[in-house]
Design an enzyme around this catalytic site. Structure first.
Site, PDB file in Angstrom:
ATOM      1  N   SER A 151       0.850  -1.190   0.000  1.00  0.00           N
ATOM      2  CA  SER A 151       0.000   0.000   0.000  1.00  0.00           C
ATOM      3  C   SER A 151       0.887   1.241   0.000  1.00  0.00           C
ATOM      4  O   SER A 151       2.059   1.171   0.354  1.00  0.00           O
ATOM      5  CB  SER A 151      -0.855   0.026   1.265  1.00  0.00           C
ATOM      6  OG  SER A 151      -0.007   0.270   2.386  1.00  0.00           O
ATOM      7  N   ASP A 152       0.303   2.384  -0.375  1.00  0.00           N
ATOM      8  CA  ASP A 152       0.989   3.641  -0.084  1.00  0.00           C
ATOM      9  C   ASP A 152       0.852   3.856   1.424  1.00  0.00           C
ATOM     10  O   ASP A 152       0.030   3.206   2.092  1.00  0.00           O
ATOM     11  CB  ASP A 152       0.391   4.796  -0.884  1.00  0.00           C
ATOM     12  CG  ASP A 152       1.336   6.001  -0.901  1.00  0.00           C
ATOM     13  OD1 ASP A 152       2.302   6.020  -0.112  1.00  0.00           O
ATOM     14  OD2 ASP A 152       1.103   6.923  -1.706  1.00  0.00           O
ATOM     15  N   TRP A 153       1.627   4.788   1.963  1.00  0.00           N
ATOM     16  CA  TRP A 153       1.730   4.910   3.415  1.00  0.00           C
ATOM     17  C   TRP A 153       0.384   5.281   4.056  1.00  0.00           C
ATOM     18  O   TRP A 153      -0.131   6.357   3.851  1.00  0.00           O
ATOM     19  CB  TRP A 153       2.840   5.913   3.749  1.00  0.00           C
ATOM     20  CG  TRP A 153       4.179   5.220   3.931  1.00  0.00           C
ATOM     21  CD1 TRP A 153       5.043   5.408   4.965  1.00  0.00           C
ATOM     22  CD2 TRP A 153       4.791   4.215   3.106  1.00  0.00           C
ATOM     23  NE1 TRP A 153       6.128   4.568   4.837  1.00  0.00           N
ATOM     24  CE2 TRP A 153       6.003   3.824   3.717  1.00  0.00           C
ATOM     25  CE3 TRP A 153       4.428   3.561   1.935  1.00  0.00           C
ATOM     26  CZ2 TRP A 153       6.841   2.850   3.194  1.00  0.00           C
ATOM     27  CZ3 TRP A 153       5.280   2.596   1.393  1.00  0.00           C
ATOM     28  CH2 TRP A 153       6.453   2.255   2.027  1.00  0.00           C
TER      29      TRP A 153
END
Ligand code: BGC
Length: 774
Positions: free
Chosen positions: A268-270
């Site tokens: 995932s992105d952060w």
């Protein structure tokens, strides 16, 4: 005796408990507890997080300043691996507590500048150097490249992206990934997908037709996945047609893995996405940087039987598959001493090649052929060049070569009084900014605003026009992650316009020339003032060697050879997505769940322009532009001859001769556009880029035969009514252009039989989008 015992117990330990690398991944997964598995699926967290809001990573252990790490399980021989940004160079902390050594990284040009080189070999060498710095600083996965489409000039992260065109983006990303991964470290291709605005980026739903997705927004990803086998892919923050990309099984499993054959890991992105269980199910294997809530939610869903443990095992296997390839797993003894000197040379060359010469009346440039020695250096940005964008795409480099230094290094003299005046102004602005920082607790996504202009009195300008040989004036902009630009960033300010007008008037009256430099990460308005100066050089933001790179081009040490990878429109409103892009009404630095509710362009964005992004719109609808896609001048002139197309059954091998007919050495970029036969069932753009190639450095009189490969399937359009790639029969025009509006030669190809390749009918919009049509 003691040693023998210890060795014995180690061996026994290894025999009983499968060790990663010795046992198969399946055996290791089998030996893991549920808790261990779930730990591995989420990162080790992040310092300084309030309420799970997105922040830019700080991982204290192993490599300080890296964005994230994975969870180590020593009993199974699973080490922690390190993930660090980003596209313009490795982003880690340059200094460490109780350590006198420094850990600076090379700041390379931003992705937009790299793409403007149209030189895939050069981009691969930049990737190679960044990958080497990652390796030597103990980073296993570089969180780059970012290849979202530059849908609109005001997207705050355009600087991290390559182009408005997927063929450029896909090929640049492919070259970059090959370069990085040659080092034995991985990449994370991001942000998958349709992440084209920063406003409400964690809550915005991009509503896009299946056709625009397939042809524009997914195409570059497909290219890089199939041609460079990136180790990992990073999902984006946004929703796509109603579902978070990280929770979207059609995107991550049906398309990415099954249709495109991706074998790596998806992260995932952060803090991206909302529902950890759905993310697991969709095939978003790893959540970064990881929160306790995600951990608890996954464990409890498995225990309650709501989440099949087989899914967990599948995702864990993907994480382990990534880990076994990493330098940390292989116990690589990193030096912490990459060759920063040789990388600086690559950064300097990439910076030079990415510069785009927009105007050059009466051969104002290169300076070497004139008697220019003393320079009036004007504009605040001339004294505080911006090397790159802010946010996770920033790099901590040891230095940046200023424009003044670059000019002095090359033997030019700068008017000292002006230098002092601006120097003082910039110093004051810096002090004010530092003071203001003390008032602000939350520093996320903050970047110092572009410096304001100072008024140059007529008296000063008169003196300068007498005492110097030329005026060089820089217009600068800053942009960064977490915030979109606003229309006033696109347009010149009143002060900037006045400075350009007054300088041009005064210098021209004294028979002297004016050059404008653009130090920007985004497209800006040029149409209303481009006739005033004698030359305009678009330098982009090209990293730590910026001052040298600019002067290499100005002086004539190298001929400019960059071209635009996006259109420069006359006005913002000319772009069809203008009504479907946030124009700064609701700028909130760090949106949370409660910041939703603004509706159009915030909670959702309708991609009504559909496939008509950039030149596909301007060329099809025959609208004026300020500078077209693919445009850029050189100090020399090229002619094209002998276009050829050879069909080898799978690809069209296309070639053409390029001759330098000018009197200086230079490189030319040939762009191959294709106009396809019409089909009443669906529209087609006037022309689309299918391939490009750049010559080597051609001496005056020299010719090079360049070739390009176009796979047959690249001619297809997406017919969403039948969910198929369709190559219609009829005449295809192969257009050899120096820009999208400067087609030099045409060759026709007849295709006798329609070819249709059905694909999964996935990612359908949930609401009707009224798409733009001819
Ligand atoms: C960005 C990513 C980046 C990550 C880690 C996020 O805010 O969107 O591009 O890789 O942070 O720093």
């Amino acid at each position: 005796m003691g040693l023998m015992l210890a060795t014995f117990s180690l061996v026994a330990h290894a025999q009983n408990i499968p060790q990663l690398g010795q046992a198969t991944i399946a055996e290791v997964v089998k030996a893991m507890t549920l808790e261990e598995k779930v730990h591995l699926l989420i990162g080790t967290g992040m310092d300084g997080i309030i309420n799970d809001q997105p922040v830019i990573g700080e991982t204290k252990n192993i490599v300080p300043g890296a964005a994230g790490t994975t969870y180590a399980i020593p009993r199974l021989g699973i080490p922690a691996v390190v993930l660090a940004d980003g596209p313009a160079g490795v982003r880690i902390s340059p200094k460490r507590e109780n350590d006198t050594a420094t850990y600076y990284c090379t700041h390379f040009p931003i992705a937009t500048s790299l793409a403007s080189t149209w030189n895939t070999e050069l981009v691969q060498s930049v990737g190679q150097a960044i990958g080497n710095e990652a390796l030597e600083y103990g980073v296993d996965i570089l969180l780059a490249p970012a290849l979202n489409i530059q849908r609109y000039p005001l997207c705050g992260r355009n600087f991290e992206y390559y182009s408005e065109d997927p063929v450029v983006s896909g090929n640049m990303a492919t070259a970059y990934v090959k370069g990085v991964q040659n080092n034995g470290v991985g990449v994370s291709v991001k942000h998958f997908a349709a992440n084209n605005q920063e406003s409400n980026r964690t809550g915005n739903d991009a509503r896009v037709s299946q056709r625009a997705l397939r042809e524009i927004y997914l195409k570059g990803f497909e290219t890089v996945i199939k041609n460079a086998a990136p180790w990992t892919v990073m999902t984006s923050y946004n929703l796509l047609n109603g579902i978070y990309t990280s929770e979207n099984g059609e995107l991550l499993t049906d398309l990415l893995r099954q249709e495109w054959g991706f074998k790596g890991l998806v992260m995932s992105d952060w803090f991206g996405g909302k529902n950890a269980v759905r993310q697991m199910q969709a095939g978003n294997d790893m959540l970064q940087p990881g929160t306790e809530k995600q951990y608890n939610d996954i464990i409890s869903a498995v225990k309650k039987g709501e989440l099949d443990e087989k899914i967990i095992d599948r995702n864990v296997s993907n994480v382990l598959g990534m880990i076994v390839r990493t330098p940390h797993f292989k116990k690589y003894a990193y030096s912490n001493h990459p060759d920063l000197k040789s990388h600086a040379d690559i950064a300097r060359q990439a910076g030079q090649e990415g510069m785009v010469l927009l105007e050059n009346r009466n051969n104002t440039l290169p300076l070497s052929q004139t008697s220019v020695h003393k320079i009036a250096l004007l504009g605040s940005a001339s004294y505080s060049l911006t090397p790159g964008g802010s946010g996770s795409g920033d790099v901590h480099s040891a230095y940046m070569v200023s424009l003044a230094e670059g000019l002095k290094n090359a033997g030019y003299e700068i008017d000292a009084e002006t230098e002092q005046l601006y120097g003082k102004h910039i110093e004051e602005l810096d002090e004010k900014y530092q003071d203001s920082l003390k008032q602000i607790k939350k520093l996320m996504f903050m970047s110092q605003p572009a410096p304001s202009e100072i008024t140059m009195s007529q008296e000063i300008l008169n003196r300068l026009s007498n005492e110097t040989d030329i005026a060089i004036l820089t217009v600068g902009r800053k942009s960064g992650e977490g915030k979109d630009c606003i229309p006033s960033d696109f347009n010149l300010s009143v002060d900037e316009r006045q400075l350009i007008e007054n300088t041009c008037r005064t210098f021209h009256a004294a028979n002297k020339k004016v050059l404008v430099l653009l130090n920007v990460g985004n497209v800006i308005e040029t149409a209303s003032w481009k006739d005033l100066p004698d030359a305009i050089l678009l330098a982009w933001e090209c990293g730590q060697e910026m001052g040298n790179s600019i002067v290499d081009v100005l002086s004539g040490k190298v001929s400019p050879s960059g071209k635009l990878t996006m259109t420069f429109p006359v006005k913002l409103e000319d772009i069809p997505s203008t009504t479907n892009f946030p124009m700064g009404e609701h700028q909130i630095d760090n949106p949370t769940d409660d910041s939703s509710g603004f509706g159009k362009n915030w909670d959702y964005t309708d991609y009504e322009e559909d496939i008509y992004v950039g030149y596909r719109y301007f060329d099809t609808f025959k609208k004026d532009v300020s500078y077209p896609f693919g445009y850029g001048l050189s100090y020399t002139t090229f002619t094209y001859s002998s276009p050829r197309i050879v069909d080898n059954g799978r690809n069209y091998n296309v070639s053409i001769n390029v001759t330098n007919i000018g009197d200086k050495a230079g490189k030319e970029i040939v762009q191959l556009y294709v106009s396809s036969p019409l089909n009443p069932a669906y529209e087609k753009p006037q022309r689309e880029l299918k391939a490009f190639s750049k010559t080597r450095m051609l001496q005056p009189g020299e010719t090079e035969a360049i070739s390009m490969i176009i796979p047959h399937e690249a001619l297809a359009s997406f017919n969403q009514d039948i969910s198929a790639w369709q190559t219609d029969k009829g005449i295809y025009s192969f257009l050899f252009g120096s820009s999208s509006r400067d087609i030099r030669l045409t060759k026709e190809l007849r295709i006798g039989k329609q070819n249709t390749v059905p694909v999964g009918n996935i990612l359908r919009p949930k609401t009707q989008i009224s798409v733009f049509s001819k």
